[in-house]
Write a protein that holds these residues in place. Structure first.
Motif, PDB file in Angstrom:
ATOM      1  N   GLU A 259       0.834  -1.199   0.000  1.00  0.00           N
ATOM      2  CA  GLU A 259       0.000   0.000   0.000  1.00  0.00           C
ATOM      3  C   GLU A 259       0.865   1.243   0.000  1.00  0.00           C
ATOM      4  OE1 GLU A 259      -1.241   1.142   4.460  1.00  0.00           O
ATOM      5  OE2 GLU A 259      -2.107  -0.779   3.789  1.00  0.00           O
ATOM      6  N   LEU A 260       0.269   2.333  -0.488  1.00  0.00           N
ATOM      7  CA  LEU A 260       0.955   3.624  -0.507  1.00  0.00           C
ATOM      8  C   LEU A 260      -0.106   4.706  -0.385  1.00  0.00           C
ATOM      9  CD1 LEU A 260       3.750   4.959  -0.794  1.00  0.00           C
ATOM     10  CD2 LEU A 260       3.309   5.123  -3.252  1.00  0.00           C
ATOM     11  N   GLY A 261       0.080   5.595   0.585  1.00  0.00           N
ATOM     12  CA  GLY A 261      -0.930   6.620   0.847  1.00  0.00           C
ATOM     13  C   GLY A 261      -0.795   7.848  -0.020  1.00  0.00           C
ATOM     14  N   VAL A 262       0.428   8.332  -0.188  1.00  0.00           N
ATOM     15  CA  VAL A 262       0.639   9.547  -0.981  1.00  0.00           C
ATOM     16  C   VAL A 262       1.727   9.298  -2.017  1.00  0.00           C
ATOM     17  CG1 VAL A 262      -0.111  11.122   0.833  1.00  0.00           C
ATOM     18  CG2 VAL A 262       2.294  10.486   0.694  1.00  0.00           C
ATOM     19  N   ALA A 263       1.637  10.022  -3.106  1.00  0.00           N
ATOM     20  CA  ALA A 263       2.620   9.893  -4.183  1.00  0.00           C
ATOM     21  C   ALA A 263       4.000  10.326  -3.700  1.00  0.00           C
ATOM     22  CB  ALA A 263       2.193  10.747  -5.373  1.00  0.00           C
ATOM     23  N   ASN A 264       5.019   9.838  -4.350  1.00  0.00           N
ATOM     24  CA  ASN A 264       6.394  10.207  -3.995  1.00  0.00           C
ATOM     25  C   ASN A 264       6.616  11.716  -4.061  1.00  0.00           C
ATOM     26  OD1 ASN A 264       7.057   7.514  -3.608  1.00  0.00           O
ATOM     27  ND2 ASN A 264       7.844   7.245  -5.687  1.00  0.00           N
ATOM     28  N   ALA A 265       5.928  12.386  -5.011  1.00  0.00           N
ATOM     29  CA  ALA A 265       6.129  13.824  -5.203  1.00  0.00           C
ATOM     30  C   ALA A 265       5.336  14.683  -4.232  1.00  0.00           C
ATOM     31  CB  ALA A 265       5.756  14.205  -6.636  1.00  0.00           C
ATOM     32  N   HIS A 266       4.411  14.080  -3.475  1.00  0.00           N
ATOM     33  CA  HIS A 266       3.575  14.799  -2.513  1.00  0.00           C
ATOM     34  C   HIS A 266       4.452  15.396  -1.402  1.00  0.00           C
ATOM     35  CE1 HIS A 266       0.663  15.235   0.822  1.00  0.00           C
ATOM     36  NE2 HIS A 266      -0.239  15.388  -0.128  1.00  0.00           N
ATOM     37  N   PRO A 267       4.033  16.513  -0.782  1.00  0.00           N
ATOM     38  CA  PRO A 267       4.834  17.081   0.317  1.00  0.00           C
ATOM     39  C   PRO A 267       5.172  16.080   1.421  1.00  0.00           C
ATOM     40  CG  PRO A 267       3.141  18.631  -0.348  1.00  0.00           C
ATOM     41  CD  PRO A 267       2.896  17.376  -1.128  1.00  0.00           C
ATOM     42  N   ASN A 268       4.318  15.078   1.632  1.00  0.00           N
ATOM     43  CA  ASN A 268       4.596  14.044   2.635  1.00  0.00           C
ATOM     44  C   ASN A 268       5.142  12.766   2.010  1.00  0.00           C
ATOM     45  OD1 ASN A 268       3.694  15.691   4.712  1.00  0.00           O
ATOM     46  ND2 ASN A 268       1.589  14.931   4.586  1.00  0.00           N
ATOM     47  N   GLY A 269       5.510  12.826   0.730  1.00  0.00           N
ATOM     48  CA  GLY A 269       5.955  11.637   0.021  1.00  0.00           C
ATOM     49  C   GLY A 269       7.438  11.372   0.151  1.00  0.00           C
ATOM     50  N   ALA A 270       7.880  10.330  -0.538  1.00  0.00           N
ATOM     51  CA  ALA A 270       9.284   9.902  -0.458  1.00  0.00           C
ATOM     52  C   ALA A 270      10.236  10.901  -1.108  1.00  0.00           C
ATOM     53  CB  ALA A 270       9.434   8.529  -1.125  1.00  0.00           C
ATOM     54  N   ARG A 271       9.740  11.604  -2.159  1.00  0.00           N
ATOM     55  CA  ARG A 271      10.591  12.575  -2.870  1.00  0.00           C
ATOM     56  C   ARG A 271       9.779  13.839  -3.155  1.00  0.00           C
ATOM     57  NH1 ARG A 271      11.109   7.984  -5.869  1.00  0.00           N
ATOM     58  NH2 ARG A 271      10.017   8.970  -7.625  1.00  0.00           N
ATOM     59  N   PRO A 272       9.521  14.647  -2.127  1.00  0.00           N
ATOM     60  CA  PRO A 272       8.687  15.844  -2.314  1.00  0.00           C
ATOM     61  C   PRO A 272       9.274  16.803  -3.356  1.00  0.00           C
ATOM     62  CG  PRO A 272       9.074  15.407   0.021  1.00  0.00           C
ATOM     63  CD  PRO A 272       9.999  14.513  -0.743  1.00  0.00           C
ATOM     64  N   PHE A 273       8.385  17.414  -4.134  1.00  0.00           N
ATOM     65  CA  PHE A 273       8.813  18.369  -5.147  1.00  0.00           C
ATOM     66  C   PHE A 273       9.213  19.691  -4.506  1.00  0.00           C
ATOM     67  CE2 PHE A 273       7.689  17.832  -9.857  1.00  0.00           C
ATOM     68  CZ  PHE A 273       8.056  16.499  -9.854  1.00  0.00           C
ATOM     69  N   GLY A 274      10.401  20.170  -4.859  1.00  0.00           N
ATOM     70  CA  GLY A 274      10.863  21.502  -4.505  1.00  0.00           C
ATOM     71  C   GLY A 274      11.222  22.240  -5.783  1.00  0.00           C
ATOM     72  N   ARG A 275      11.813  23.421  -5.675  1.00  0.00           N
ATOM     73  CA  ARG A 275      12.144  24.217  -6.864  1.00  0.00           C
ATOM     74  C   ARG A 275      12.981  23.416  -7.856  1.00  0.00           C
ATOM     75  NH1 ARG A 275      12.460  29.642  -7.244  1.00  0.00           N
ATOM     76  NH2 ARG A 275      10.447  29.466  -6.182  1.00  0.00           N
ATOM     77  N   GLU A 276      13.918  22.649  -7.363  1.00  0.00           N
ATOM     78  CA  GLU A 276      14.776  21.853  -8.243  1.00  0.00           C
ATOM     79  C   GLU A 276      13.958  20.888  -9.098  1.00  0.00           C
ATOM     80  OE1 GLU A 276      18.379  18.504  -7.899  1.00  0.00           O
ATOM     81  OE2 GLU A 276      17.684  19.577  -6.114  1.00  0.00           O
ATOM     82  N   GLN A 277      12.949  20.250  -8.486  1.00  0.00           N
ATOM     83  CA  GLN A 277      12.128  19.280  -9.217  1.00  0.00           C
ATOM     84  C   GLN A 277      11.208  19.983 -10.218  1.00  0.00           C
ATOM     85  OE1 GLN A 277      12.681  18.962  -5.787  1.00  0.00           O
ATOM     86  NE2 GLN A 277      14.221  17.406  -6.261  1.00  0.00           N
ATOM     87  N   TYR A 278      10.690  21.152  -9.839  1.00  0.00           N
ATOM     88  CA  TYR A 278       9.851  21.898 -10.785  1.00  0.00           C
ATOM     89  C   TYR A 278      10.666  22.313 -12.015  1.00  0.00           C
ATOM     90  CZ  TYR A 278       5.939  22.226  -7.511  1.00  0.00           C
ATOM     91  OH  TYR A 278       4.884  21.935  -6.690  1.00  0.00           O
ATOM     92  N   ILE A 279      11.882  22.754 -11.783  1.00  0.00           N
ATOM     93  CA  ILE A 279      12.747  23.147 -12.898  1.00  0.00           C
ATOM     94  C   ILE A 279      13.094  21.927 -13.754  1.00  0.00           C
ATOM     95  CG2 ILE A 279      15.066  23.975 -13.473  1.00  0.00           C
ATOM     96  CD1 ILE A 279      14.806  25.956 -11.148  1.00  0.00           C
ATOM     97  N   HIS A 280      13.387  20.806 -13.107  1.00  0.00           N
ATOM     98  CA  HIS A 280      13.682  19.581 -13.856  1.00  0.00           C
ATOM     99  C   HIS A 280      12.483  19.163 -14.709  1.00  0.00           C
ATOM    100  CE1 HIS A 280      15.345  15.638 -14.800  1.00  0.00           C
ATOM    101  NE2 HIS A 280      14.205  15.098 -14.386  1.00  0.00           N
ATOM    102  N   LYS A 281      11.292  19.257 -14.138  1.00  0.00           N
ATOM    103  CA  LYS A 281      10.081  18.910 -14.888  1.00  0.00           C
ATOM    104  C   LYS A 281       9.935  19.824 -16.098  1.00  0.00           C
ATOM    105  CE  LYS A 281       5.043  18.448 -14.178  1.00  0.00           C
ATOM    106  NZ  LYS A 281       3.954  18.502 -13.160  1.00  0.00           N
ATOM    107  N   PHE A 282      10.200  21.112 -15.905  1.00  0.00           N
ATOM    108  CA  PHE A 282      10.109  22.066 -17.014  1.00  0.00           C
ATOM    109  C   PHE A 282      11.105  21.725 -18.119  1.00  0.00           C
ATOM    110  CE2 PHE A 282      11.690  25.958 -19.060  1.00  0.00           C
ATOM    111  CZ  PHE A 282      10.511  26.469 -19.585  1.00  0.00           C
ATOM    112  N   ARG A 283      12.347  21.490 -17.741  1.00  0.00           N
ATOM    113  CA  ARG A 283      13.356  21.192 -18.753  1.00  0.00           C
ATOM    114  C   ARG A 283      13.060  19.877 -19.470  1.00  0.00           C
ATOM    115  NH1 ARG A 283      17.414  24.733 -18.939  1.00  0.00           N
ATOM    116  NH2 ARG A 283      17.994  25.943 -17.093  1.00  0.00           N
TER     117      ARG A 283
END
Length: 513
Positions: free
Chosen positions: A439-463
């Motif tokens: 089971e998994l409650g929240v996605a990895n990218a969620h603020p409470n997830g395994a790999r929360p998105f920060g500015r670095e991840q938003y920029i990576h997603k954009f690129r």
């Protein structure tokens, strides 16, 4: 935050506007409280996020059509920019909101907030930004407008469920966008009040847009709401009014479409004035607007309720040597997930390999099957007709079913951010009688997830999403500019656009405009 009870009142009661939800929302919009630094930082993240998914979808047919319509409303001065088009070419702001809103929504890969209802609060950015550009506002003023739009959108979603009445979630988006535009322009409370009411009145539509054979209107719906919000504010700035009280009136949205209608159907129309239907949380005077911090973006291009389950599929596949050895998969999840994107929806289209991309995006059975087989998710490849029609995928897909688990429904609706969850528990039953459970409650990218998105991840997603579509120079220009948002002048704000190289934009089929 203060809770505001909302009920239906007879016309003869002459409900004071100070007691009306729309007036209170307008008060939040006109409160001159400073925007917190973390709210500002997240607004920048979400502008980056919107640009990412918009450019990735820039030559998909619905986006091309919307852009073609917008370009039919070109302005020589005082206009707003359109994604993909050079910044010097502007259009009327309501049409920029339409084109850019469609581009942002097309891939279903931008931000989300789930509570009593669903929402994509990033849908507020295109209309508020378009008006900011057209009206010569600064980056600081844009931040204030977007803080309001996010706040009110999320506050409505916390309290008022539209889905149970089969009303599409843009009915919360449009009033929020109108309020955000009001903050941006520094309008008086009376004007914002009327704009919110007009916006709600004109944006009530139904969830058939997300049911059965889902069409391109799923992308157009929030763009239409943004366009309606711009038009509502324009009318009210000119002195026009709106149906009032739009939330609490005897013949209002609540009385005849939402919970008032349910009350009347079960206990008689005369009883509609008795219950308090909703408790809406709103910031008190002087309280900073921080709701955007409770929302979250998507790592995968799919319905948000599938995000954690995609990540779970990636994890579980490592334990499966032979996909053909699977006998059955049961996904135990929340009420909303089961009935909206699961087998509880009873939509045969959700099991059809010839279904539209929009329909597959709302089929957790399809999504889980492909994620389990591939161990990756791609915004184009994972939905390709050839991929959906693969025989082994169809066999696995049709072995999957969902069921509502009250525990997961409770987590879905929790007001405690540490409990709130949108995933599920998966049982994979093998033909040899063995069973895998995880089971998994929240996605990895969620603020409470395994790999929360920060500015670095938003920029990576954009690129990542814009790679090969725009130049590296254009990527760098946009990212440098947007990260300086609070300091941008009115002259710089049109630069918050991303242009494709000449000759690479698809042209729309001819229409009326």
């Amino acid at each position: 935050m203060k809770m505001h009870p909302v009920k239906v009142h007879p016309s003869k009661a002459l409900l004071k506007r100070e007691d009306q939800l729309a007036w209170k929302m307008a008060g939040v919009a006109t409160d001159k409280v400073a925007v917190p630094k973390d709210t500002t930082a997240m607004i920048i993240n979400r502008i980056i996020d919107n640009a990412s998914v918009a450019i990735a979808a820039i030559n998909r047919r619905p986006v091309v059509s919307a852009r073609g319509m917008a370009l039919g409303h070109a302005k020589k001065a005082g206009g707003a920019t359109v994604f993909g088009v050079k910044s010097g070419a502007t259009v009327s702001p309501e049409w920029a909101a339409w084109a850019n809103g469609t581009a942002v929504r097309e891939l279903d890969m931008h931000d989300t907030f789930l509570a009593a209802d669903y929402s994509h609060p990033g849908d507020n950015i295109p209309p508020v930004l378009a008006v900011a550009q057209a009206m010569g506002r600064s980056g600081k003023e844009l931040v204030r407008g977007l803080a309001t739009a996010y706040e009110l959108h999320i506050d409505l979603v916390r309290a008022i469920c539209l889905h149970e009445h089969r009303v599409d979630h843009i009915a919360h988006l449009c009033p929020a966008a109108a309020a955000g535009i009001g903050t941006l322009l520094g309008l008086k409370q009376e004007v914002v009040f009327q704009s919110i009411q007009q916006a709600l009145h004109t944006s009530v539509s139904f969830r058939q847009s997300r049911k059965g054979e889902i069409s391109s209107w799923k992308a157009y719906a929030p763009a239409h709401a943004g366009k309606l919000a711009v038009e509502a504010v324009d009318r009210c700035m000119r002195g026009e009014g709106a149906p009032s009280p739009i939330y609490e009136g005897e013949d209002s949205v609540i009385a005849w479409v939402l919970s008032g209608r349910t009350q009347a159907d079960s206990k008689g129309r005369k009883t509609v004035f008795e219950p308090v239907y909703y408790e809406v949380p709103l910031p008190e005077a002087g309280e900073p607007k921080r709701a955007i911090l409770d929302s979250y973006t998507k790592e995968h291009s799919a319905e948000y309720q599938s995000q954690a389950l995609i990540d779970l599929a990636f994890r579980m596949r490592e334990q499966i040597a032979d996909m053909e050895a699977i006998a059955k998969i049961i996904i135990h999840t929340s009420h909303h997930t089961h009935y909206v994107i699961g087998t509880g929806a009873n939509d045969p289209q959700k099991m059809d390999p010839k279904a539209s991309r929009e329909t597959l995006d709302h089929s957790i059975m399809y999504i889980f099957a492909v994620a389990l087989q591939d161990g990756r998710w791609h915004h184009v490849d994972s939905y390709a007709p050839k991929r959906a029609g693969r025989a082994d995928t169809v066999r696995l897909w049709h072995k999957i079913e969902t069921t509502e688990d009250p525990a997961w429904t409770a987590k879905y609706h929790s007001r405690d951010p540490e409990v709130l969850a949108f995933g599920g528990r998966v049982e994979i039953l093998m033909k040899d009688g063995s069973k895998l459970v995880d089971e998994l409650g929240v996605a990895n990218a969620h603020p409470n997830g395994a790999r929360p998105f920060g500015r670095e991840q938003y920029i990576h997603k954009f690129r990542t999403l814009t790679d090969g579509i725009i130049t590296t120079r254009e990527q760098n220009r946009f990212l440098e500019l947007v990260q300086d948002l609070p300091k941008l002048t009115a002259e710089q704000l049109p630069g918050l656009n991303v242009a494709l190289p000449a000759g690479t934009l698809e042209e729309a089929k001819p229409g009326i405009f």
